[in-house]
Design a protein around this motif. Structure first.
Motif, PDB file in Angstrom:
ATOM      1  N   SER A   1      93.331  14.808 154.922  1.00  0.00           N
ATOM      2  CA  SER A   1      92.333  15.193 153.936  1.00  0.00           C
ATOM      3  C   SER A   1      90.996  14.469 154.148  1.00  0.00           C
TER       4      SER A   1
ATOM      5  N   ASP B   1      87.843  19.979 150.856  1.00  0.00           N
ATOM      6  CA  ASP B   1      88.999  19.299 151.472  1.00  0.00           C
ATOM      7  C   ASP B   1      90.289  19.596 150.695  1.00  0.00           C
TER       8      ASP B   1
ATOM      9  N   SER C   1      93.547  21.159 152.498  1.00  0.00           N
ATOM     10  CA  SER C   1      94.897  20.581 152.448  1.00  0.00           C
ATOM     11  C   SER C   1      95.899  21.603 151.915  1.00  0.00           C
TER      12      SER C   1
END
Ligand code: PHE
Ligand code: ZN
Length: 879
Positions: free
Chosen positions: A294, A328, A332
């Motif tokens: 991440s 992010d 993920s």
């Protein structure tokens, strides 16, 4: 205390000069580095003098168009900068400065770490390197030449492309870098030292080939593969999801073990805390692997959201951070791929938000996503800017749909590429690309505080209509007493008595949906659903569609129904948490009243069904069986009693353990992962569930058999996840059984700093570790206050993650806190300021604890030599 100036957003003024080029030459040396800078300036806005920032620099010389300037008539030097008097309209300024990297313990500007040199410039570190307008709206093209001893600093890196390198007459070597993109000073970086890299060529969507590198200290090349994979995945993802391609020929990640934050998105030269780069199965846990993915994604995504389009001023910080965290998070989630995996990832994000950001929003440091003022910008790298900022961005996507959101992003880049802009510009792009009025949405940026949405329902059997009435409110925050209504997307679904989703016909709409987004814009609004044949169970705020507290008077049976059936996995989990929280809050009261404690079977049966449902994702089952943390319960308490919270939660853990002992044992056996370690979500989920089961099995500490189960796991573990989880369980017993495994652990990993951090942290956060033991650990030869990771592993773990000991009734934890804040203040103000925030909520604690916390705060406040960072916080906290 001396008063320090406050900076206001309203005072923004464009910089009067344009700087087309900046040419930097560094003569690098840890003791004394000389920086030669040459810049071309042209006046673009009226004004008089030229102001350049500086912080702790020694000026060696300054020339304007070749003429040496005089300190008497041409310029004025003061604490925070240099003022050139009456400069011409267009000119070249050449300046030579000196800095002392090895004396720099703040880790801002140019500093030394393990014999290598690094820079950190965000937010205002460039002014510790050279005289320059150190503000994000001054964008310049950089040419950088690095000169240094060829052996000690064999690798010389900076932003952009390497255009020349060679040997100098005096035997040193040099490297010349040009960054083709103009950038603000906060994105400048250099690295010089003995480093090695893993590198790979990579083909972009357009067919262009780029070079990817991960640089680490010698001996760590066996830990770079995961970061490299994460980088490649990030590049692919940004191409596919947002049509954004890497714009450089070369992209570098460098790991450094002394770093204040997680990582930094310097153009083409991302610098990372080693914690977010180095991993292999022996030393890193599943959580480490996920964090690395991440953070690598986050920094890479900044290349477009932050670097290509940057912030006009630091009040707009969330423009890049909120958006990049959102990106992010989506990355993920997409990497897991499955629906339940996405929900697991969403639940993790929301847990942090609620535990940390909601509490920030309810305390003395509450501030809007776009603040109106600050004293020290470093204090505004907060969960509000990052995590709440990400929720605000997510709400655009919820309101506009994925395609609408993408259109908004495309327009944002079309309009602002290469510019320094504001949160309003982002909102305008979202609105204009979709023909939507998002004027009211602005309040998410300007008003602090967590809105509360209270929902009431009414079912009309005759009309077969179901009405949801939503009402919003928001408590005052410092400096903001009255709040206007927010624009809140509330996603809802309705479940019938079999747990099936009812088709939703909002009155006036002819097509049915399974889930719909209600837009709450007034203080109170009602939404009516037609053709509802029987009383439904409402599933409200699905997928956590807005960063609010949602109140609805659910009955236990409704919650059990949602937990068993909701198609929205987030709300399934949420129902379980509501059941647990109600019981925990009741238990806390009973502990305080000295009553006997008990736990009903409804809860145990409801979560038991989830634990044993093998059709469910193990990671999801783990989350459902995880009780709200002590920090979360503190956040929900009107008056915090850390001891009662701890006792209540431990009691509930033991009850769950006792009632489901067999199930946990079965789950423990069924979720062993065999063969070669893989950090993928399925395997990690199994390990997570198995290790949760182990923790429950051992929570009745008298059980010798279970302790030996944990001991066996410690001895036989094939990876760090399993070894650390079992060790943690043993340490938490506070028993002698932990001594030997702890010592073995230390011996096995003595030369791996990140694992030794885990060793410190594990002990510091155990409820059996008191402040005396922490002090003893501070005397361990491996402890070092100068290294932020190490300081965090011991001091922060104790103050943050060990509430029952930190809040010892005699105030010994607070005295320790004050000592450490002051010690850190002298070394590294940013790290000190983070520690200060542990006492944010001192006014919410029981009166006896409050008084002791106040003493500790006053000790700090009355000390001499406080940094701006620490001073701003203690002033706000004591106000
Ligand atoms: N901009 C960095 C990030 O979020 C964080 C950071 C801020 C790092 C300040 C260092 C200093 O990715
Ligand atoms: Zn960031």
């Amino acid at each position: 205390m001396q008063t320090i100036p406050t900076i206001f957003r309203q005072d923004y003024c464009p910089y009067p000069f344009k700087i087309s080029h900046l040419n930097l030459i560094f003569d690098l040396d840890a003791a004394h580095t000389h920086v030669h800078s040459e810049m071309l300036l042209t006046r673009v806005n009226p004004g008089s003098d030229l102001l350049l920032h500086a912080d702790g620099l020694s000026l060696l010389s300054i020339h304007l168009d070749g003429r040496e300037l005089s300190a008497v008539t041409d310029y004025v030097l003061n604490d925070d900068g240099l003022r050139v008097l009456n400069p011409p309209e267009s000119f070249t300024l050449s300046i030579v400065t000196q800095t002392q990297p090895d004396q720099n313990s703040t880790l801002m500007g140019l500093y030394a770490s393990n014999g290598n040199l690094f820079t950190q410039c965000e937010a205002e570190g460039f002014r510790k390197i050279t005289y320059f307008p150190d503000r994000p709206d001054v964008m310049t093209q950089y040419t950088v030449e690095l000169r240094a001893d060829a052996e000690q600093y064999s690798v010389l890196l900076s932003n952009g492309n390497l255009v020349d390198e060679g040997v100098l007459d005096d035997g040193r070597h040099y490297a010349k870098w040009i960054d083709p993109f103009k950038k603000p000073s906060y994105l400048f970086a250099l690295v010089a030292g003995k480093l090695v890299c893993q590198e790979e060529k990579f083909i972009l969507a357009s067919g262009r080939e780029v070079l990817l590198q991960v640089w680490v200290e010698d001996g760590n090349l066996d830990k770079t593969q995961h970061a490299m994979e994460s980088l490649k995945n990030s590049i692919r993802w940004d191409e596919q999801r947002f049509g954004l391609e890497l714009d450089l020929d070369r992209f570098m990640i460098v790991a450094v073990s002394d770093f204040n934050m997680g990582a930094m998105e310097n153009k083409g030269l991302n610098i990372f805390n080693t914690k977010y780069v180095l991993a292999n199965s022996r030393v890193a846990t599943d959580i480490d692997y996920a964090n690395i993915e991440s953070v690598v994604g986050h920094e890479y995504f900044h290349n477009w959201t932050g670097n290509r389009v940057t912030c006009q001023d630091w009040f707009q910080l969330s423009l890049k951070e909120g958006l990049t965290v959102f990106r992010d998070q989506e990355f993920s989630a997409d990497m897991i791929g499955t629906d339940s995996g996405r929900a697991v990832s969403r639940i993790g994000d929301v847990r942090t938000l609620r535990q940390v950001q909601f509490s920030e929003d309810a305390g003395p440091m509450a501030h809007p996503v776009r603040p109106d003022s600050y004293v020290e910008i470093n204090n505004f790298y907060t969960v509000t800017i990052y995590e709440k900022g990400a929720e605000v961005v997510r709400m655009y996507q919820t309101l506009l749909g994925r395609d609408g959101f993408r259109k908004g992003m495309d327009l944002y880049f079309a309009r602002h590429d290469g510019c320094a802009v504001t949160c309003d510009d982002f909102r305008a792009a979202m609105a204009d690309a979709n023909g939507r009025d998002l004027a009211q949405f602005e309040r998410w940026y300007s008003q602090a505080g967590t809105p509360v949405v209270t929902v009431k329902s009414h079912y009309d059997t005759d009309l077969q209509q179901y009405t949801l009435t939503l009402r919003q409110s928001c408590a005052p925050t410092p400096g903001q007493t009255d709040k206007s209504p927010f624009h809140i997307p509330v996603t809802v679904g309705l479940l019938d008595s079999n747990g099936q989703e009812m088709p939703l016909y909002l009155v006036g709409e002819s097509s049915a949906q399974a889930s719909c987004v209600l837009e709450l814009t007034d203080i109170e609004q009602s939404f009516v659903f037609d053709r509802i044949p029987a009383l439904p169970t409402p599933s409200l705020l699905r997928n956590f569609s807005a960063p609010v507290v949602l109140e609805y008077a659910y009955s236990d049976t409704e919650l059990a129904h949602l937990l068993a059936h909701d198609s929205d996995a987030f709300n399934r989990w949420e129902a379980g948490q509501r059941l647990a929280t109600q019981r925990l809050m009741q238990l806390i009261k009973s502990v305080q009243a000295g009553e006997a404690l008990s736990l009903d079977s409804l809860y145990l049966e409801a979560v038991g069904l989830v634990l044993n449902d093998e059709n469910l994702d193990p990671a999801f089952r783990e989350l459902v069986l995880t009780l709200p943390s002590e920090a979360m319960l503190a956040e929900l308490s009107a008056e915090i009693d850390p001891h009662a919270i701890h006792v209540a939660r431990e009691y509930m853990r033991q009850q769950i353990s006792a009632h489901m002992h067999k199930d946990f044992y079965q789950v423990y056996q069924a979720n062993q992962t065999m063969g070669v370690y893989s950090p993928d979500a399925i395997s990690a989920g199994k390990r997570g569930l198995k290790n949760l089961a182990l923790a429950y099995l051992v929570s009745n500490d008298a059980d010798e058999q279970m302790i030996s189960l944990a001991l066996t796991q410690v001895h036989e573990a094939q990876n760090m996840t399993d070894r650390l989880a079992a060790l943690a369980v043993l340490v938490r017993t506070g028993d002698e059984c932990a001594i030997e495994p702890l010592n073995d652990f230390y011996q096995d990993f003595a030369d791996d700093a990140l694992v030794i951090d885990k060793w410190f942290s594990l002990q510091a956060s155990s409820p059996k570790t008191d402040v005396e033991l922490v002090r003893q650990l501070m005397r361990h030869p491996d402890f070092n206050l100068h290294n932020p990771n190490r300081a965090r592993s011991l001091i922060f773990s104790f103050c943050h993650a060990n509430p029952v000991q930190f809040h010892a009734k005699d105030g010994s934890g607070y005295a320790f806190w004050a000592e450490q804040v002051l010690a850190l203040n002298a070394i590294n103000p940013q790290v000190a300021a983070r520690l200060v925030r542990v006492l944010d909520h001192w006014r919410k604690y029981q009166p006896a604890l409050q008084a002791r916390m106040q003493d500790a705060l006053l000790t700090v406040a009355n000390s001499v030599g406080l940094s701006k960072d620490v001073q701003e916080l203690v002033v706000k906290m004591l106000k």
